[in-house]
Scaffold this active site. Structure first.
Site, PDB file in Angstrom:
ATOM      1  N   GLY A   1      97.350  56.015  62.839  1.00 15.70           N
ATOM      2  CA  GLY A   1      98.711  56.519  62.649  1.00 15.70           C
ATOM      3  C   GLY A   1      99.118  57.669  63.547  1.00 15.70           C
TER       4      GLY A   1
ATOM      5  CD  GLU B   1      95.645  62.039  58.683  1.00 18.81           C
ATOM      6  OE1 GLU B   1      96.388  61.245  59.291  1.00 18.81           O
ATOM      7  OE2 GLU B   1      94.894  61.703  57.761  1.00 18.81           O
ATOM      8  CG  ASP B   2      99.559  59.254  60.221  1.00 18.19           C
ATOM      9  OD1 ASP B   2      98.738  59.881  59.523  1.00 18.19           O
ATOM     10  OD2 ASP B   2      99.601  58.014  60.245  1.00 18.19           O
TER      11      ASP B   2
ATOM     12  CG  ASP C   1      99.973  59.269  50.127  1.00 20.64           C
ATOM     13  OD1 ASP C   1     101.035  59.660  49.631  1.00 20.64           O
ATOM     14  OD2 ASP C   1      99.388  58.247  49.747  1.00 20.64           O
TER      15      ASP C   1
ATOM     16  CE  LYS D   1     104.364  59.177  51.598  1.00 20.43           C
ATOM     17  NZ  LYS D   1     103.732  57.890  51.224  1.00 20.43           N
TER      18      LYS D   1
ATOM     19  CG  PHE E   1     104.928  52.921  52.245  1.00 24.36           C
ATOM     20  CD1 PHE E   1     103.593  53.289  52.173  1.00 24.36           C
ATOM     21  CD2 PHE E   1     105.338  52.088  53.271  1.00 24.36           C
ATOM     22  CE1 PHE E   1     102.682  52.829  53.112  1.00 24.36           C
ATOM     23  CE2 PHE E   1     104.430  51.623  54.215  1.00 24.36           C
ATOM     24  CZ  PHE E   1     103.097  51.993  54.132  1.00 24.36           C
TER      25      PHE E   1
ATOM     26  CG  ASP F   1     100.220  50.803  59.419  1.00 25.10           C
ATOM     27  OD1 ASP F   1      99.889  51.977  59.131  1.00 25.10           O
ATOM     28  OD2 ASP F   1      99.606  49.809  58.984  1.00 25.10           O
TER      29      ASP F   1
ATOM     30  NE  ARG G   1      99.491  51.051  63.465  1.00 24.64           N
ATOM     31  CZ  ARG G   1      98.944  51.766  62.495  1.00 24.64           C
ATOM     32  NH1 ARG G   1      99.359  52.993  62.265  1.00 24.64           N
ATOM     33  NH2 ARG G   1      97.977  51.269  61.751  1.00 24.64           N
TER      34      ARG G   1
HETATM   35  P1  IMP Z   1      95.631  60.141  52.068  1.00 24.91           P
HETATM   36  O1  IMP Z   1      94.154  60.014  52.250  1.00 24.91           O
HETATM   37  O2  IMP Z   1      96.081  59.589  50.750  1.00 24.91           O
HETATM   38  O3  IMP Z   1      96.157  61.545  52.311  1.00 24.91           O
HETATM   39  O4  IMP Z   1      96.312  59.150  53.082  1.00 24.91           O
HETATM   40  C1  IMP Z   1      96.402  59.467  54.390  1.00 24.91           C
HETATM   41  C2  IMP Z   1      96.600  58.249  55.269  1.00 24.91           C
HETATM   42  O5  IMP Z   1      97.234  57.165  54.581  1.00 24.91           O
HETATM   43  C3  IMP Z   1      97.528  58.611  56.378  1.00 24.91           C
HETATM   44  O6  IMP Z   1      96.837  59.110  57.481  1.00 24.91           O
HETATM   45  C4  IMP Z   1      98.221  57.291  56.680  1.00 24.91           C
HETATM   46  O7  IMP Z   1      97.459  56.570  57.613  1.00 24.91           O
HETATM   47  C5  IMP Z   1      98.244  56.578  55.375  1.00 24.91           C
HETATM   48  N1  IMP Z   1      99.561  56.753  54.697  1.00 24.91           N
HETATM   49  C6  IMP Z   1      99.850  57.587  53.666  1.00 24.91           C
HETATM   50  N2  IMP Z   1     101.137  57.500  53.295  1.00 24.91           N
HETATM   51  C7  IMP Z   1     101.705  56.584  54.127  1.00 24.91           C
HETATM   52  C8  IMP Z   1     103.053  56.062  54.252  1.00 24.91           C
HETATM   53  O8  IMP Z   1     104.005  56.423  53.535  1.00 24.91           O
HETATM   54  N3  IMP Z   1     103.220  55.143  55.243  1.00 24.91           N
HETATM   55  C9  IMP Z   1     102.210  54.722  56.066  1.00 24.91           C
HETATM   56  N4  IMP Z   1     100.950  55.179  55.979  1.00 24.91           N
HETATM   57  C10 IMP Z   1     100.686  56.107  55.014  1.00 24.91           C
HETATM   58 MG    MG Z   2      96.506  58.378  59.236  1.00 23.33          MG
END
Ligand code: IMP
Ligand code: MG
Length: 182
Positions: free
Chosen positions: A49, A103-104, A107, A135, A156, A163, A169
């Site tokens: 991402g 990081e993109d 979450d 978020k 989302f 993606d 993307r």
């Molecule tokens: P986490 O481990 O839950 O913080 O998730 C992080 C990863 O999940 C990010 O680096 C993204 O690759 C993916 N991700 C989380 N939320 C989204 C979203 O809304 N759209 C697309 N990818 C997401």
């Molecule tokens: Mg990511």
């Protein structure tokens, strides 16, 4: 910015424009430049991402630096699986180096919560985090984010590197899912 886009059968509406992203990334680059001018940092991007954000962020930074990537994933489709898988290991030598993790989006925070101790074991001089999107309502594992772009609601999103099952993307702006998922 397109008013509504269809991605892999789902409908998304505009959330953050290309221009808003550009301005924000320039600000983030200026802050990083100020803080890391003499430190020759390594930007370490978490694939896939981050690739678009990384390309813009490093060019918004005016300082000597290196760039490397690692591949981690905890997401399948629209939801976090809660389990982080490492696909490609760390190739750069980060011992005694200043690392800026890129990081993109953050979450739940699960990906970084699992990965930060792995990274710390390589004994870098410092680790800080740059994330374009957060978020806040979704955070399960709180993390200190030194350089943050936008806080968004817990829906989302796709575009600017992000993606939905591998799609979208390449959208220039960021788009949010318009309907509730079944
Ligand atoms: P986490 O481990 O839950 O913080 O998730 C992080 C990863 O999940 C990010 O680096 C993204 O690759 C993916 N991700 C989380 N939320 C989204 C979203 O809304 N759209 C697309 N990818 C997401
Ligand atoms: Mg990511």
């Amino acid at each position: 910015m397109q008013s509504e886009v269809s991605v892999h059968g789902l409908s998304f509406r505009p959330l953050i424009s290309e221009e808003e992203i550009r301005q924000k990334v320039v600000e983030m680059g200026a802050s990083i430049t100020e803080a890391y001018r003499e430190r020759n940092p390594i930007f370490l991007g978490i694939l896939n991402g981050c690739f678009v954000f990384m390309a813009d962020l490093v060019r918004a930074c005016d300082l000597p630096c290196e760039v490397s990537f690692i591949k981690l994933a905890s997401y399948e489709g629209l939801q976090s699986t809660g389990e982080v898988k490492t696909h490609i290991g760390l190739e750069a030598d980060i011992k005694d180096r200043h690392v800026i993790l890129v990081e993109d989006i953050i979450d739940t925070g699960k990906t970084l919560h699992s990965f930060l101790p792995v990274l710390a074991a390589f004994k870098p001089a410092s680790i800080s985090l740059a994330a374009l999107i957060v978020k806040p309502e979704a955070i399960v594992y709180p993390i200190d984010i030194a350089y943050k772009g936008f806080d968004i609601e817990n829906k989302f999103i796709v575009g600017y590197g992000l993606d939905y099952d591998g799609h979208a993307r390449n959208l220039k702006g960021i788009y949010q899912l318009s309907m509730e998922t079944p």
